[in-house]
Design a protein around this motif. Structure first.
Motif, PDB file in Angstrom:
ATOM      1  N   ALA A  10       0.812  -1.214   0.000  1.00  0.00           N
ATOM      2  CA  ALA A  10       0.000   0.000   0.000  1.00  0.00           C
ATOM      3  C   ALA A  10       0.845   1.264   0.000  1.00  0.00           C
ATOM      4  O   ALA A  10       0.319   2.359  -0.250  1.00  0.00           O
ATOM      5  N   GLY A  11       2.138   1.114   0.292  1.00  0.00           N
ATOM      6  CA  GLY A  11       3.010   2.281   0.343  1.00  0.00           C
ATOM      7  C   GLY A  11       2.750   3.151   1.549  1.00  0.00           C
ATOM      8  O   GLY A  11       2.860   4.389   1.482  1.00  0.00           O
ATOM      9  N   VAL A  12       2.388   2.516   2.665  1.00  0.00           N
ATOM     10  CA  VAL A  12       2.141   3.262   3.898  1.00  0.00           C
ATOM     11  C   VAL A  12       2.907   2.595   5.031  1.00  0.00           C
ATOM     12  O   VAL A  12       3.537   1.545   4.858  1.00  0.00           O
ATOM     13  N   LYS A  30      -7.609   8.597   1.605  1.00  0.00           N
ATOM     14  CA  LYS A  30      -6.779   8.092   0.507  1.00  0.00           C
ATOM     15  C   LYS A  30      -5.927   6.916   0.966  1.00  0.00           C
ATOM     16  O   LYS A  30      -5.840   5.882   0.286  1.00  0.00           O
ATOM     17  N   ASN A  31      -5.315   7.039   2.149  1.00  0.00           N
ATOM     18  CA  ASN A  31      -4.488   5.947   2.672  1.00  0.00           C
ATOM     19  C   ASN A  31      -5.334   4.736   3.051  1.00  0.00           C
ATOM     20  O   ASN A  31      -4.922   3.589   2.856  1.00  0.00           O
ATOM     21  N   ARG A  32      -6.517   4.987   3.610  1.00  0.00           N
ATOM     22  CA  ARG A  32      -7.413   3.885   3.962  1.00  0.00           C
ATOM     23  C   ARG A  32      -7.775   3.067   2.728  1.00  0.00           C
ATOM     24  O   ARG A  32      -7.762   1.837   2.742  1.00  0.00           O
ATOM     25  N   GLU A  33      -8.085   3.771   1.656  1.00  0.00           N
ATOM     26  CA  GLU A  33      -8.466   3.094   0.416  1.00  0.00           C
ATOM     27  C   GLU A  33      -7.304   2.266  -0.122  1.00  0.00           C
ATOM     28  O   GLU A  33      -7.504   1.144  -0.603  1.00  0.00           O
ATOM     29  N   ARG A  34      -6.089   2.786  -0.039  1.00  0.00           N
ATOM     30  CA  ARG A  34      -4.916   2.041  -0.524  1.00  0.00           C
ATOM     31  C   ARG A  34      -4.690   0.781   0.300  1.00  0.00           C
ATOM     32  O   ARG A  34      -4.374  -0.283  -0.234  1.00  0.00           O
ATOM     33  N   VAL A  35      -4.864   0.886   1.618  1.00  0.00           N
ATOM     34  CA  VAL A  35      -4.682  -0.280   2.489  1.00  0.00           C
ATOM     35  C   VAL A  35      -5.759  -1.326   2.209  1.00  0.00           C
ATOM     36  O   VAL A  35      -5.469  -2.522   2.079  1.00  0.00           O
ATOM     37  N   GLN A  37      -7.432  -1.783  -0.497  1.00  0.00           N
ATOM     38  CA  GLN A  37      -7.197  -2.381  -1.808  1.00  0.00           C
ATOM     39  C   GLN A  37      -6.090  -3.418  -1.728  1.00  0.00           C
ATOM     40  O   GLN A  37      -6.192  -4.508  -2.329  1.00  0.00           O
ATOM     41  N   ALA A  38      -5.008  -3.125  -0.981  1.00  0.00           N
ATOM     42  CA  ALA A  38      -3.912  -4.086  -0.812  1.00  0.00           C
ATOM     43  C   ALA A  38      -4.390  -5.339  -0.086  1.00  0.00           C
ATOM     44  O   ALA A  38      -4.001  -6.460  -0.430  1.00  0.00           O
ATOM     45  N   GLU A  41      -6.517  -7.377  -2.629  1.00  0.00           N
ATOM     46  CA  GLU A  41      -5.723  -8.011  -3.678  1.00  0.00           C
ATOM     47  C   GLU A  41      -4.885  -9.170  -3.145  1.00  0.00           C
ATOM     48  O   GLU A  41      -4.626 -10.144  -3.853  1.00  0.00           O
TER      49      GLU A  41
END
Length: 325
Positions: A10-12, A30-35, A37-38, A41
């Motif tokens: 997630a790049g966090v 934005k960070n929540r959505e990236r996490v 999604q990771a 997946e």
């Protein structure tokens, strides 16, 4: 897959992933959505035991329903499950049948810290006994509710909805409107009957007949309708559930009568069944899944804030006119 790998994907930071898993409000959208999604997946499954030890919570909700075979109850449970999972919780389902001993067995999960809170859909008459068993644990009563007390609840205005049905039937020229009801230990049954009788009285209708079905099943609705046909035949029937109304349709057809020409029929709940029967059923549509979702929201608020004020939420409803009227 580890939490460190999720953070890398997630790049966090690992801390950010941890806050997302614990439903913290301090994470940027934005960070929540990236996490998330990771996690999706990678099909990541968090270590639930570690989470429970860390937070002193089980992230489980006990849902007690009076009859899971009732399509309305089933839809509410779907809403409960969807909202619970959205917030990192799972549900345990207990089909209590409004039986106190079966309820007692399920509620033992509270004292054992297996669940963090409870949502009930039991008969209103059982609330005092349930209250004694549940004590101060987070609790929300769904569909059946008290007008006062310390238990948060969510439902609809059953009196208004039933008054609307009977008024619609009277406005269409029906003068012999019967009611197929169920167990009066349920508050919704008493309230819907109150709404029915109030409009019959206000409209000055001479015909007021209530037939009580033995249970909430199509066969019980059919049996109740047959009794109505044996005596002074109605020209309209309002049933307090779509399931009972479906049985009434069968009895009317078997008697060689037509719906709605000879007898109009209206149900209640707005379940999928109302669209599957022939003719399609006019009904009061409850926002069943939204009721379930709201119940979870009220419960999570109680879990997070034990001293939160009691809330009583009345959801909207709508009348859906179909070919049965």
């Amino acid at each position: 897959m580890s939490i460190q790998k999720i953070a890398q994907l997630a790049g966090v930071s690992v801390a950010t992933v941890s806050r997302v898993l614990n439903n913290s409000d301090s994470v940027k959208a934005k960070n929540r959505e990236r996490v998330l999604q990771a996690i999706k997946e990678s099909n990541y499954q968090p270590n639930l035991l570690a989470r429970q030890l860390r937070t002193a919570r089980s992230y489980m909700i006990l849902v007690m329903v009076s009859n899971i075979a009732n399509p309305f109850c089933a839809e509410v449970v779907k809403g409960i499950e969807e909202e619970a999972e959205k917030n990192g919780y799972r549900i345990l389902l207990c089909n209590s049948g409004s039986d106190l001993e079966r309820s007692r067995s399920g509620l033992s999960l509270l004292s054992g810290k297996i669940v963090d809170g409870i949502i009930t859909m039991d008969a209103f008459s059982k609330l005092p006994e349930l209250s004694a068993l549940i004590g101060h644990a987070p609790w929300v009563q769904c569909a059946e509710y008290a007008d006062a007390g310390t238990v948060s609840c969510v439902g609809i205005n059953d009196v208004d909805a039933s008054q609307h049905v009977v008024s619609q039937l009277a406005d269409s020229g029906r003068r012999r409107i019967a009611l197929i009801n169920h167990d009066l230990s349920y508050k919704y049954a008493r309230l819907r009957e109150r709404g029915y009788k109030s409009v019959v009285h206000l409209r000055g209708l001479d015909y007021q007949v209530v037939e009580y079905a033995s249970d909430l099943s199509s066969s019980a609705g059919m049996a109740a309708m047959k009794k109505l046909l044996e005596n002074d035949r109605p020209d309209a029937v309002f049933a307090v559930s779509d399931t009972l109304a479906a049985g009434a349709l069968r009895a009317i057809a078997q008697a060689g009568l037509r719906v709605p020409q000879d007898i109009a029929v209206v149900g209640f709940d707005g379940t999928e069944l109302s669209e599957m029967v022939s003719p399609p059923l006019s009904t009061i549509e409850q926002p069943s899944r939204d009721i379930g979702r709201k119940a979870v929201g009220l419960l999570l608020n109680k879990i997070e804030n034990p001293d939160a004020a009691t809330e009583r939420v009345m959801m909207g409803w709508s009348y859906v006119a179909r070919a049965s009227t």
